[in-house]
Design an enzyme around this catalytic site. Structure first.
Site, PDB file in Angstrom:
ATOM      1  N   TYR A 440     -11.168  -6.168  15.687  1.00 19.18           N
ATOM      2  CA  TYR A 440      -9.761  -6.609  15.652  1.00 19.18           C
ATOM      3  C   TYR A 440      -9.214  -6.657  14.225  1.00 19.18           C
ATOM      4  CZ  TYR A 440     -11.397 -11.602  15.285  1.00 19.18           C
ATOM      5  OH  TYR A 440     -11.973 -12.788  14.931  1.00 19.18           O
ATOM      6  N   GLU A 441      -7.911  -6.908  14.138  1.00 20.35           N
ATOM      7  CA  GLU A 441      -7.219  -6.848  12.836  1.00 20.35           C
ATOM      8  C   GLU A 441      -7.478  -5.516  12.148  1.00 20.35           C
ATOM      9  OE1 GLU A 441      -5.109  -8.687  10.944  1.00 20.35           O
ATOM     10  OE2 GLU A 441      -4.792 -10.056  12.606  1.00 20.35           O
ATOM     11  N   GLY A 442      -7.545  -4.445  12.919  1.00 20.04           N
ATOM     12  CA  GLY A 442      -7.856  -3.124  12.367  1.00 20.04           C
ATOM     13  C   GLY A 442      -9.351  -2.904  12.352  1.00 20.04           C
ATOM     14  N   GLN A 447      -9.601   0.206   8.534  1.00 19.52           N
ATOM     15  CA  GLN A 447      -9.686  -0.331   7.166  1.00 19.52           C
ATOM     16  C   GLN A 447     -10.048   0.789   6.201  1.00 19.52           C
ATOM     17  OE1 GLN A 447      -8.707  -3.381   6.750  1.00 19.52           O
ATOM     18  NE2 GLN A 447      -8.749  -3.876   8.936  1.00 19.52           N
TER      19      GLN A 447
END
Lengths: 604, 604
Positions: A440-442, A447
């Site tokens: 999650y969050e990329g 990233q």
């Protein structure tokens, strides 16, 4: 599950001895209150809350999970009470403006608070953590009225917040968002659509939940340039308990973080309010993306630390076989696991990633402080400079530290042998919980693309690497004549050169073959992570050595252990960096040549 | 969960084109029946059973798990029926003697069967898999009467077997076993003790379960030299349904393989029968340890394959963003994931480990055939030679392939992004199931110590490495002048030298500092795994190239994909080997210097 103990000795080492947060805070417009006494009080009070209230709910929360009953989500037993204690302590607003009820302290303290809370119980920490996203968005882009209405409650913690981005057809590619926002005559909007994977989408911790929702206005252009941001509260202000068309349709069944409610959220003509300019929702969203991702990077540190705290006592207690260099506990039936070299390797790996990651996170937190300073001082140039510095560090921290946190949790399971696979010991839970952090969050891949494609190549043409690697060069030059530190100094000089060389080579290759940005990105990110952590281990070693020679705090063995762990990092973990550099430089052919339909022959 | 398709094209490629199993079988005393037609019939029938009956129970079995009711364990819905189908097909006795009702085919066919069954559903495959341990033990060490009584039923599959080794206080260190065996006047023994982590300890698949139990005779010396082996059936022969003092006390709650019953087994004066000589239980147990461990090594191949089969269709179907080198599906809202270089990297990694691992396993299976041939021919020298060859390959396969299988499963989750964490897609189950494989049958650390400490240093003084690496040298010399294969030839020559150098260096270092055997063992094992897989990828590349030039089977693209995957392995995965070699050679100091009590300062 062994109890959690906040690693305050290490936190103090970093804040006071490695980085000098006291001086740092003096340079900040909101740093005046962050005196050493205040910092110490925050650390020790937070530690108490985490150790006594939050950590004990870790394993029971996983077993019980969340439940959805008649449209209402209930968190596991003890969570509402623990959250109330968190709110009563004023913890939610620690780093948020005094005018909305916060304590106005620097963001770094908020991140350190988040680290402790998350190490104690990551699922629990996600509830206040998600609120921060909503708070930051409203603080940055909301009208005064919106701030007054929502930010005050959120800062208090009596309301919570979420970020509603993902939809069934898109996560990373938010240009595909379909949720609709139709204007009403009163200036509000009717929001209709389905959002998935909404952490804290519904729960029983607060009286209201403020959703920040990505949606499209009727006349919006297609793709990313047609997305706007809306505040959509579960209950409209002043109408608590009255249906606003916001409902949780289902709870996702997940591998881990089971005490965190992951919701399918249905918006059915829900009343929402535009925040920020129309069609610029993504830009607004990304304002605080870097600091949010640093918050997730910390999950890597959290799980490495928790895994280490769980596996170390087991390694000291469990007895198996004899050490190769001779009996260590001759009067016992066998030697403790910790006397075996390979077990030590696994323990030191966890320790090195936890402490090395913590150093990276605290350093980065200071950059976040400077960025906020630019905002508070209305100094756009300053803000942009630090946001850009942060933008380089963020994907490295998020990508590398979460991967290493997962690796550490898996090593901890190995220390337990077969017992690591059994729920009873709680160690497999850490590995399951850690598993979400690279997704999650990329994802790590996102990233990596953000780092290499955007931050390194597109935005700075390699300047960010040149700029950061100066730290390594400076350390190298400064300590090259010091017998104890020379190996690290020498290694850092080599890495600085190699990192820039790698960057330049990829940059040149990309002019002829764009695919290399994608094929090389993962290995480039991992290389950068190893390189960066090497710097922070060298820094810790230099401080430890200085304190040992010139007098530091008791016990001296703390510094010796730092030196030993630094040596272990350079000796046993850093060698992996070279493999990543080699792989990153390979031509794209081996990755790109096979046609999609020839990936398999027997199935599909 | 996508459906499972047996990778028969690849199995045939290895058996018929890379290794020539047809000729191999002609050299075996039990190979006569293993004609190409018979092999083909086995492969295609097993594939049907796996695809249609066993694989569909994979996800439901995980959700439902096993349950213990009134002392009886029940497997998930559909498992008893599927097992009956397995028994009806005569699959259990495929590689066991005709005189006890088996088909007497070579062991390699049993391993290939086990690979398919395990890829379809590892938890299911464990039930017949554990029986094999008991069957092999009885076949090797049982009296004629014991063989007649137990082996016939086990070979038929109407009875099942287990191996009862682990106790609460010991797993690896079996010298600590406490279970007691007291002689009765009739020549049987009263067995009393508690065993844990007993896979298939109880279940509802068969009418009886035959436990092979490690226990101590009253006068047994302490430690490993005082352990004997006993046959302890759930029900005594002829007394089915009558309590024999064997009971399942509890089912373990585990991270994964939930459809496999992991039992706490209580033996309360249960009647058992000595098998093999008294006090030599451990030696007897270890007779088939190598082939059992190859069976577990295959779990790495199984999960890599299953993960790949799950993530590949998703990568083709799911659309996100645009490929860096330009739109690939311009008419669609976004390009399929498979057009992104980093996604291909993740897919190819899974493919490379699945197919590379399969090649390693099939090669090793031929060694197992030779070992069995020695046994069948009563040729102790032959048996010992091949057992020793197998002994070198086994820890590398078990250690390396299971670690890589887990890595592959984790990469598959990454391909799914956040969806990978959700139970619905079934991909996180593969990662949870894979997680056990590096823990049981000897952790990776134990495999590493077995490889470096026992097989390489103690038993052969590096000869096994010199001997195996000759394969690499031969390949190198043979193909050095071939433009297409030269890079691999060259690389293999380099690796052969490096592998032997690494071995010699560690051997020399160990004369002064025994600890290096332990501190270097993990990295040495991983290096050896990379080196060995490089050879098998080169071999596959050479075969594919030959078939492309000289005419092979359709489609030609199969061979091209092999060449591409080999190139990917050498380009993008093999570079990690160097880091392991570097780490392995580091002095023990950084790992061993810290005293046990200084690993932490804040907790305990």
């Amino acid at each position: 599950m062994p109890s959690y103990k906040a690693p305050l000795r290490d936190t103090r080492f970093l804040m006071n001895e490695v980085f000098d947060f006291e001086s740092h805070y003096k340079t900040l417009p909101n740093g005046e209150e962050a005196t050493p006494d205040m910092v110490e009080a925050i650390l020790s009070e937070m530690a108490k809350l985490c150790e006594n209230t939050v950590a004990p709910l870790y394993q029971s929360g996983d077993e019980e999970g969340c439940r959805l009953e008649n449209g209402q989500v209930f968190t596991p037993k003890g969570y509402p009470e623990a959250y109330r204690e968190f709110v009563a302590g004023g913890w939610q607003g620690l780093s948020h403006p005094v005018e909305y009820g916060g304590q106005g302290l620097p963001m770094s303290l908020g991140l350190i608070k988040h680290e402790m809370l998350g190490t104690a119980n990551w699922s629990f920490a996600m509830y206040p953590g998600l609120s921060l996203g909503a708070m930051n968005t409203i603080q940055m882009h909301g009208t005064d009225e919106q701030k007054e209405t929502y930010l005050t409650k959120l800062t208090e913690g009596t309301w919570a917040g979420t970020m509603c981005l993902t939809e069934p057809q898109c996560g990373t590619d938010l240009g595909q968002v379909k949720t609709k926002a139709e204007p009403r005559e009163d200036g509000s909007y009717k929001i209709t659509g389905t959002k998935i994977f909404i952490s804290s989408g519904d729960h029983d911790l607060t009286e209201n939940i403020v959703h920040i929702v990505l949606a499209r206005l009727p006349d919006a252009p297609a793709g990313t340039k047609g997305i706007s941001l809306f505040i959509v509260p579960k209950y409209l202000p002043g109408q608590i308990g009255e249906d606003n068309g916001v409902s949780c349709g289902a709870l996702e069944k997940k591998m881990g973080i089971k005490a965190s409610a992951t919701c399918v959220m249905n918006f059915d003509q829900a009343t929402g309010f535009l925040i920020g300019p129309p069609n610029q929702g993504l830009e607004c969203m990304f304002t605080f993306m870097n600091s949010a991702r640093v918050g997730t990077a910390i999950q890597g540190v959290a799980h490495a630390e928790r895994a280490y705290q769980a596996s170390l006592p087991y390694a000291k207690e469990r007895r198996s076989m004899r050490a190769l260099s001779g009996k260590k506990d001759p009067e016992q039936v066998a030697d403790a696991l910790i006397h075996h070299g390979d077990v030590r390797r696994m323990l030191l790996k966890q320790k090195a990633y936890a402490e090395g990651g913590r150093a990276m996170a605290y350093f980065t937190a200071m950059y976040a402080d400077h960025m906020i300073a630019g905002m508070l001082e209305n100094d756009q140039k300053k803000y942009d400079k630090w946001d850009s510095e942060l933008g380089f560090l963020t994907p490295i921290l998020k990508g590398f530290l979460t991967e290493k946190g997962l690796e550490a949790a898996n090593e901890a399971m190995q220390v337990f042998g077969g017992h690591g696979y059994i729920k009873e010991h709680g160690i497999e839970q850490i590995a399951r919980d850690a598993r979400i952090s690279t997704l999650y969050e990329g994802t790590t891949g996102i990233q990596a693309l953000d780092l290499l494609g955007r931050k390194v190549l597109l935005t700075s043409r390699g300047k960010c690497v040149r700029s950061f690697s100066k730290n390594l060069v400076d350390f190298g030059r400064q300590h090259l004549k010091d017998a104890k530190l020379r190996p690290y100094a020498w290694k850092l000089l080599k890495i600085a050169a190699e990192w820039n060389y790698l960057t330049t080579r990829i940059m040149l290759a990309a002019t002829k073959d764009r695919d290399i940005v994608s094929t090389a990105s993962y290995d480039y990110l991992m290389y950068s992570g190893y390189a960066m952590m090497a710097y922070f281990w060298a820094l810790q070693a230099a401080t430890a050595r200085d304190k040992l020679e010139n007098g530091g705090n008791e016990p001296a063995e703390f510094y010796k252990a730092k030196l030993a762990t630094a040596e272990f990092y350079f000796d046993r973990l850093l060698p992996a960096a070279k493999g990543h550099a080699d792989a990153a430089l390979k031509p794209t052919r081996s990755t790109m040549q096979m046609s999609a339909e020839h990936f398999s022959f027997d199935y599909e």
